[in-house]
Design a protein around this motif. Structure first.
Motif, mmCIF file in Angstrom:
data_model
loop_
_atom_site.group_PDB
_atom_site.id
_atom_site.type_symbol
_atom_site.label_atom_id
_atom_site.label_comp_id
_atom_site.label_asym_id
_atom_site.label_seq_id
_atom_site.Cartn_x
_atom_site.Cartn_y
_atom_site.Cartn_z
ATOM 1 N N ILE A 1 27.196 -7.905 63.804
ATOM 2 C CA ILE A 1 26.196 -8.340 64.779
ATOM 3 C C ILE A 1 26.058 -7.358 65.943
ATOM 4 O O ILE A 1 25.020 -7.293 66.605
ATOM 5 N N SER A 2 27.086 -6.553 66.176
ATOM 6 C CA SER A 2 27.033 -5.584 67.270
ATOM 7 C C SER A 2 25.908 -4.566 67.075
ATOM 8 O O SER A 2 25.450 -3.949 68.039
ATOM 9 N N ALA A 3 25.457 -4.384 65.833
ATOM 10 C CA ALA A 3 24.348 -3.460 65.580
ATOM 11 C C ALA A 3 23.087 -3.932 66.296
ATOM 12 O O ALA A 3 22.370 -3.135 66.915
ATOM 13 N N PHE A 4 22.814 -5.229 66.242
ATOM 14 C CA PHE A 4 21.615 -5.768 66.886
ATOM 15 C C PHE A 4 21.759 -5.779 68.411
ATOM 16 O O PHE A 4 20.782 -5.569 69.134
ATOM 17 N N GLN A 5 22.966 -6.013 68.889
ATOM 18 C CA GLN A 5 23.189 -5.946 70.339
ATOM 19 C C GLN A 5 22.946 -4.536 70.846
ATOM 20 O O GLN A 5 22.337 -4.337 71.904
#
Length: 274
Positions: A84-88
């Motif tokens: 999910i850190s990719a989208f953040q």
């Protein structure tokens, strides 16, 4: 702002993340290293534009070429590799790419609040499971966002479980992470009326305006203060303590008796403990 410029900035943000995809996947050694129908960049674009349709319909609408159409199973396998850190990171790159944001008297006015988001039902996940009366159970997450009221963008977000027990903790995390403009004023509603949150703002030199419960409501910070029933502007000094002596009990406008765990949290926020 020109739509084409916004789209170009967004696409560039995705490309920057995908160029370092090993930092944003579960297994940096093997994930997204082989040639697939769903490379990281295509996968991210697909997820961002998803609507509320079933997965097979979404795939058919996005991949118009039958030769490039992946199966729902392949999509799920690729999606599980992506952290999910990719989208953040994409969001942070995108909002920080512009330099023409408007302010109020030199300040960004940011509002923190949460919103429920329904997700695919998973009966095994107790953290997301919800029950509404006699209706069928469903799964839900709670999204906490730091929203720029003037420029209409989100500077930061945090995902909570459906119980919404970590709203204040989510805001404290965003304040300490500080992925938003330095010259900001954070506003929040009555659910954020917490001493430890205020201590976090003070320790991090963060200006804030929190709405708090009415003076006559039990549990309100104002309930033990002798305030006038009219418009006023005054400074209030409170001493937080765990001592339950006659002095602290008889001077509630001066002392606030705290539970041990809350005192520890506040001391940690103020930098008195490691």
């Amino acid at each position: 702002m020109i739509p084409d410029k916004i789209l170009n900035v967004f696409n560039r943000s995705i490309k920057m993340v995908c160029s370092n995809i090993a930092c944003y996947c579960n297994d940096p050694v093997s994930d997204f290293t082989r040639k697939r129908k769903l490379p990281a960049e295509t996968l991210i674009h697909f997820i961002v534009q998803m609507q509320s349709k079933n997965l097979n319909s979404e795939l058919c609408e996005y991949f118009t070429d039958l030769d490039s159409l992946p199966t729902a199973s392949a999509l799920c396998q690729q999606r599980d590799k992506l952290d999910i850190s990719a989208f953040q990171r994409i969001m942070h790159l995108f909002v920080n790419a512009f330099d023409d944001y408007k302010t109020w008297k030199g300040y960004h006015v940011l509002a923190c609040d949460g919103s429920d988001v329904n997700i695919a039902y998973d009966e095994k996940d107790e953290d997301t499971k919800r029950q509404n009366g006699n209706n069928k159970p469903f799964s839900q997450l709670h999204i906490n966002g730091l929203y720029d009221c003037i420029n209409h963008v989100f500077w930061d977000t945090s995902i909570d479980t459906a119980t919404k027990t970590r709203e204040c903790a989510a805001l404290m995390k965003m304040i300490m992470r500080h992925d938003y403009p330095v010259n900001s004023i954070i506003t929040a509603d009555r659910g954020y009326e917490k001493y430890n949150l205020m201590a976090c703002c003070i320790e991090n030199n963060q200006k804030f305006v929190f709405r708090i419960k009415d003076i006559n409501v039990f549990g309100s910070i104002l309930s033990n203060l002798n305030l006038p029933h009219e418009e006023f502007d005054l400074d209030v000094t409170k001493i937080l303590t765990r001592k339950q002596t006659n002095e602290t009990k008889n001077n509630k406008d001066k002392f606030t008796i705290m539970k041990k765990n809350r005192i520890l949290i506040i001391l940690m926020m103020m930098g008195f403990m490691n």
